[in-house]
Design a protein around this motif. Structure first.
Motif, PDB file in Angstrom:
ATOM      1  N   TRP A   1     -44.326  -1.421  44.415  1.00  0.00           N
ATOM      2  CA  TRP A   1     -44.034  -0.726  43.159  1.00  0.00           C
ATOM      3  C   TRP A   1     -43.369   0.625  43.438  1.00  0.00           C
ATOM      4  O   TRP A   1     -42.411   0.999  42.760  1.00  0.00           O
ATOM      5  CB  TRP A   1     -45.347  -0.547  42.394  1.00  0.00           C
ATOM      6  CG  TRP A   1     -45.252   0.129  41.052  1.00  0.00           C
ATOM      7  CD1 TRP A   1     -44.122   0.375  40.326  1.00  0.00           C
ATOM      8  CD2 TRP A   1     -46.341   0.631  40.284  1.00  0.00           C
ATOM      9  NE1 TRP A   1     -44.440   0.992  39.143  1.00  0.00           N
ATOM     10  CE2 TRP A   1     -45.801   1.172  39.085  1.00  0.00           C
ATOM     11  CE3 TRP A   1     -47.718   0.681  40.484  1.00  0.00           C
ATOM     12  CZ2 TRP A   1     -46.615   1.751  38.106  1.00  0.00           C
ATOM     13  CZ3 TRP A   1     -48.520   1.250  39.505  1.00  0.00           C
ATOM     14  CH2 TRP A   1     -47.978   1.783  38.326  1.00  0.00           C
TER      15      TRP A   1
ATOM     16  N   GLN B   1     -38.819 -10.292  34.726  1.00  0.00           N
ATOM     17  CA  GLN B   1     -37.527 -10.313  35.416  1.00  0.00           C
ATOM     18  C   GLN B   1     -37.397 -11.529  36.327  1.00  0.00           C
ATOM     19  O   GLN B   1     -36.310 -12.114  36.433  1.00  0.00           O
ATOM     20  CB  GLN B   1     -37.356  -9.039  36.226  1.00  0.00           C
ATOM     21  CG  GLN B   1     -36.051  -8.993  37.029  1.00  0.00           C
ATOM     22  CD  GLN B   1     -35.882  -7.680  37.770  1.00  0.00           C
ATOM     23  OE1 GLN B   1     -36.559  -6.690  37.489  1.00  0.00           O
ATOM     24  NE2 GLN B   1     -34.976  -7.658  38.739  1.00  0.00           N
ATOM     25  N   TYR B   2     -38.492 -11.933  36.977  1.00  0.00           N
ATOM     26  CA  TYR B   2     -38.426 -13.028  37.950  1.00  0.00           C
ATOM     27  C   TYR B   2     -39.016 -14.322  37.425  1.00  0.00           C
ATOM     28  O   TYR B   2     -39.234 -15.257  38.201  1.00  0.00           O
ATOM     29  CB  TYR B   2     -39.120 -12.601  39.252  1.00  0.00           C
ATOM     30  CG  TYR B   2     -38.248 -11.658  40.047  1.00  0.00           C
ATOM     31  CD1 TYR B   2     -37.285 -12.145  40.929  1.00  0.00           C
ATOM     32  CD2 TYR B   2     -38.339 -10.287  39.868  1.00  0.00           C
ATOM     33  CE1 TYR B   2     -36.465 -11.297  41.630  1.00  0.00           C
ATOM     34  CE2 TYR B   2     -37.517  -9.419  40.572  1.00  0.00           C
ATOM     35  CZ  TYR B   2     -36.586  -9.933  41.462  1.00  0.00           C
ATOM     36  OH  TYR B   2     -35.756  -9.082  42.155  1.00  0.00           O
TER      37      TYR B   2
ATOM     38  N   LEU C   1     -47.852  -7.735  44.768  1.00  0.00           N
ATOM     39  CA  LEU C   1     -47.616  -6.449  44.112  1.00  0.00           C
ATOM     40  C   LEU C   1     -48.598  -5.411  44.650  1.00  0.00           C
ATOM     41  O   LEU C   1     -49.811  -5.637  44.673  1.00  0.00           O
ATOM     42  CB  LEU C   1     -47.782  -6.586  42.597  1.00  0.00           C
ATOM     43  CG  LEU C   1     -46.867  -7.603  41.903  1.00  0.00           C
ATOM     44  CD1 LEU C   1     -47.162  -7.656  40.413  1.00  0.00           C
ATOM     45  CD2 LEU C   1     -45.397  -7.270  42.150  1.00  0.00           C
TER      46      LEU C   1
ATOM     47  N   ILE D   1     -39.685   0.198  44.055  1.00  0.00           N
ATOM     48  CA  ILE D   1     -38.913  -0.229  42.889  1.00  0.00           C
ATOM     49  C   ILE D   1     -38.739   0.919  41.904  1.00  0.00           C
ATOM     50  O   ILE D   1     -37.673   1.072  41.293  1.00  0.00           O
ATOM     51  CB  ILE D   1     -39.605  -1.428  42.213  1.00  0.00           C
ATOM     52  CG1 ILE D   1     -39.594  -2.637  43.152  1.00  0.00           C
ATOM     53  CG2 ILE D   1     -38.921  -1.798  40.892  1.00  0.00           C
ATOM     54  CD1 ILE D   1     -40.415  -3.799  42.661  1.00  0.00           C
TER      55      ILE D   1
ATOM     56  N   ILE E   1     -41.754  -6.729  35.933  1.00  0.00           N
ATOM     57  CA  ILE E   1     -41.396  -7.476  37.143  1.00  0.00           C
ATOM     58  C   ILE E   1     -41.613  -8.970  36.942  1.00  0.00           C
ATOM     59  O   ILE E   1     -40.813  -9.808  37.391  1.00  0.00           O
ATOM     60  CB  ILE E   1     -42.174  -6.953  38.371  1.00  0.00           C
ATOM     61  CG1 ILE E   1     -41.569  -7.502  39.668  1.00  0.00           C
ATOM     62  CG2 ILE E   1     -43.644  -7.297  38.326  1.00  0.00           C
ATOM     63  CD1 ILE E   1     -40.342  -6.819  40.124  1.00  0.00           C
TER      64      ILE E   1
ATOM     65  N   ILE F   1     -43.827  -6.816  47.610  1.00  0.00           N
ATOM     66  CA  ILE F   1     -43.110  -6.120  46.545  1.00  0.00           C
ATOM     67  C   ILE F   1     -43.829  -4.805  46.269  1.00  0.00           C
ATOM     68  O   ILE F   1     -44.933  -4.786  45.716  1.00  0.00           O
ATOM     69  CB  ILE F   1     -43.029  -6.975  45.268  1.00  0.00           C
ATOM     70  CG1 ILE F   1     -42.295  -8.288  45.561  1.00  0.00           C
ATOM     71  CG2 ILE F   1     -42.337  -6.209  44.144  1.00  0.00           C
ATOM     72  CD1 ILE F   1     -42.250  -9.258  44.395  1.00  0.00           C
TER      73      ILE F   1
ATOM     74  N   SER G   1     -33.943  -3.004  41.689  1.00  0.00           N
ATOM     75  CA  SER G   1     -34.194  -4.428  41.923  1.00  0.00           C
ATOM     76  C   SER G   1     -33.974  -4.827  43.375  1.00  0.00           C
ATOM     77  O   SER G   1     -34.596  -5.780  43.873  1.00  0.00           O
ATOM     78  CB  SER G   1     -33.290  -5.281  41.023  1.00  0.00           C
ATOM     79  OG  SER G   1     -33.636  -5.111  39.668  1.00  0.00           O
TER      80      SER G   1
ATOM     81  N   TRP H   1     -35.063   1.650  37.856  1.00  0.00           N
ATOM     82  CA  TRP H   1     -35.538   0.373  38.421  1.00  0.00           C
ATOM     83  C   TRP H   1     -34.614  -0.057  39.551  1.00  0.00           C
ATOM     84  O   TRP H   1     -33.423  -0.261  39.361  1.00  0.00           O
ATOM     85  CB  TRP H   1     -35.550  -0.680  37.322  1.00  0.00           C
ATOM     86  CG  TRP H   1     -36.257  -1.962  37.650  1.00  0.00           C
ATOM     87  CD1 TRP H   1     -35.696  -3.093  38.157  1.00  0.00           C
ATOM     88  CD2 TRP H   1     -37.640  -2.244  37.470  1.00  0.00           C
ATOM     89  NE1 TRP H   1     -36.657  -4.078  38.312  1.00  0.00           N
ATOM     90  CE2 TRP H   1     -37.874  -3.577  37.881  1.00  0.00           C
ATOM     91  CE3 TRP H   1     -38.732  -1.508  36.998  1.00  0.00           C
ATOM     92  CZ2 TRP H   1     -39.124  -4.184  37.844  1.00  0.00           C
ATOM     93  CZ3 TRP H   1     -39.974  -2.104  36.956  1.00  0.00           C
ATOM     94  CH2 TRP H   1     -40.168  -3.432  37.372  1.00  0.00           C
TER      95      TRP H   1
ATOM     96  N   VAL I   1     -36.863  -5.494  45.793  1.00  0.00           N
ATOM     97  CA  VAL I   1     -37.628  -6.738  45.763  1.00  0.00           C
ATOM     98  C   VAL I   1     -37.044  -7.706  46.788  1.00  0.00           C
ATOM     99  O   VAL I   1     -37.668  -8.054  47.784  1.00  0.00           O
ATOM    100  CB  VAL I   1     -37.639  -7.358  44.358  1.00  0.00           C
ATOM    101  CG1 VAL I   1     -38.444  -8.656  44.339  1.00  0.00           C
ATOM    102  CG2 VAL I   1     -38.199  -6.371  43.346  1.00  0.00           C
TER     103      VAL I   1
END
Length: 473
Positions: A55, A132-133, A91, A58, A129, A53, A68, A66, A71
């Motif tokens: 940064w 969100q997940y 990350l 994103i 992040i 992932i 998404s 953002w 990801v």
């Protein structure tokens, strides 16, 4: 037509190796980016996977826009979880606007502000992040291989000091735990060898010392939950590389899980991806042997989870690039795929693992509760005869291709021949010959390697008899 031939090849392999998909995955065994080959990952019962992932992908342009889709594509996380594969996010990569404007290796702006300060850009990103997940990705690895110190190397990922990285980890830990109290924060995977070959103090020791200097570290478990290992090419060193972080943590009064997030020994002889000039000229068969040997050594060393790097080759391998995938990009399978399937089937449910060494022979005994698996291999160019104490009247002998052969004990013992190594590495036969996995019903309490003798060939002579030394603690 090509697609059909690939599917038929995969179906034939499942029949040949007896792949069964009804059993749930063992969460201990994973593969990096398994979502890129979901059918194959299900077939060999992959239990977890690391996903990359970035940064900077994103939030590439600042302003907190953002993306998404950078990801995972829509629905992938849900599909993977439904298949029983836990997702672990890595990350990494500072966007230009959040760092020095030139490189994703930069220390983010505002890093030494409180984690929830609006100008701590890294803290804000991690909090968002992770929130969100939440419930879909609950494990988070912070960065990757910051111990690669050469700025000109493609694996170089971090320009900051150890103190800077300690702060990066601290901010990520506090932000993640606030966004999701169930989040698990992992140290970055480390190579160890970059420091070793240059005579430097290992990065992990330097990082732990930097964390120890933080007055808040003890109250927060040094701002991480899991230590991470990357291990390649040499099965014996997999054991040592798992033991090293445990010993390093104990120096600071810490006892945490250790995961192997990357391991493999990529070949040079695949006609689809020939490689020249590599320091370890391994064959595809040796890669397959490595997979089983490395997994056994990882378990013996106490690794809590292990993942192969990686599930699938990148879409277009650059010229002379090492092919790491269990699966080629066209969907065809390397021998390491069958080896990993056989290992997962024979290792699943392991409660403890005991390492025995004698000369150039190795045995790892896996206590699987109602079953015992004894993994054996030989680093000698000659075949070796081994005598193994039986836990039952008979069992199944499984080779690295997944082929199973019934075997009967004689007088409470099995008499086996371990094939010699092909030793394509020449100077150092660090990958043993094709391993055997002896799977029996019954407990492991009576198991032990009794003795080893050289195969009787004109060029060999038997060594002095010796007992195996006690298993390493």
């Amino acid at each position: 037509m090509r697609r059909l031939s690939i599917l038929l090849s995969f179906a034939s392999l499942m029949l040949l190796t007896g792949i069964a998909t009804a059993e749930p995955p063992d969460p201990r065994f994973g593969a990096v980016e398994a979502f890129l080959a979901p059918e194959q990952a299900t077939a060999i019962r992959i239990g977890w996977e690391r996903i990359f992932i970035s940064w900077e992908r994103i939030q590439p342009g600042g302003g907190w826009a953002w993306n998404s889709a950078a990801v995972l594509p829509d629905g992938i996380a849900e599909r993977e979880r439904a298949a029983g594969r836990e997702l672990v996010g890595l990350l990494i990569n500072t966007p230009g606007w959040a760092g020095d404007g030139h490189t994703p290796r930069a220390v983010p702006h505002g890093l030494f502000l409180p984690f929830d300060h609006p100008d701590n850009l890294w803290g804000r990103f991690v909090a968002r992040i992770v929130a969100q997940y939440r419930g879909r990705i609950d494990h988070w690895i912070i960065w990757n291989e910051p111990d690669v110190w050469d700025p000109d190397h493609p694996g170089y990922t971090w320009k900051g000091s150890e103190a800077d990285f300690a702060q990066l980890l601290k901010i990520a830990y506090l932000a993640a735990k606030t966004a999701n109290p169930q989040a698990t924060v992992h140290l970055p995977g480390l190579t160890y060898w970059w420091d070793y070959v240059s005579g430097r103090i290992p990065y992990l020791l330097r990082l732990l010392d930097a964390l120890a200097a933080d007055p808040d570290a003890s109250a927060h478990g040094f701002f991480f939950d899991v230590a991470t290992v990357h291990a390649y090419f040499k099965p014996d060193q997999v054991y040592d590389l798992v033991q090293f972080p445990r010993q390093a943590l104990h120096r600071h009064g810490l006892d945490k899980p250790v995961w192997i997030n990357e391991t493999n020994a990529p070949p040079i002889d695949d006609p689809a991806a020939l490689v020249d000039g590599q320091p370890f000229p391994l064959t595809m068969d040796e890669q397959a042997a490595y997979v089983i040997q490395a997994l056994a050594m990882g378990l013996a060393g106490g690794a809590d989870r292990i993942a192969i790097y990686k599930m699938v080759d990148i879409p277009a391998l650059p010229p002379n690039a090492e092919p790491y995938g269990l699966v080629r990009h066209d969907g065809s399978l390397r021998p390491a795929f069958a080896a990993y399937r056989a290992a997962i089937a024979s290792f699943a449910g392991t409660r403890s693992a005991t390492l025995h060494r004698w000369g150039l022979a190795t045995a790892v005994v896996l206590d699987r509760g109602p079953q015992t698996t004894t993994v054996l291999w030989n680093r000698s160019p000659q075949d070796l005869r081994v005598v193994v104490r039986a836990s039952a009247t008979g069992g199944q002998l499984v080779d690295q291709a997944g082929q199973q052969t019934g075997i009967k004990a004689a007088g409470g013992l099995y008499y086996l021949t371990l094939p010699g190594t092909t030793c394509s590495q020449q100077a150092d036969c660090f990958i043993g010959g094709p391993p055997l996995m002896l799977v029996e019903d019954g407990p492991a309490t009576a198991k032990g390697l009794v003795f080893v003798t050289w195969a009787r060939t004109p060029s060999s002579s038997p060594p002095a008899r010796s007992r195996f030394r006690q298993p390493l603690e």
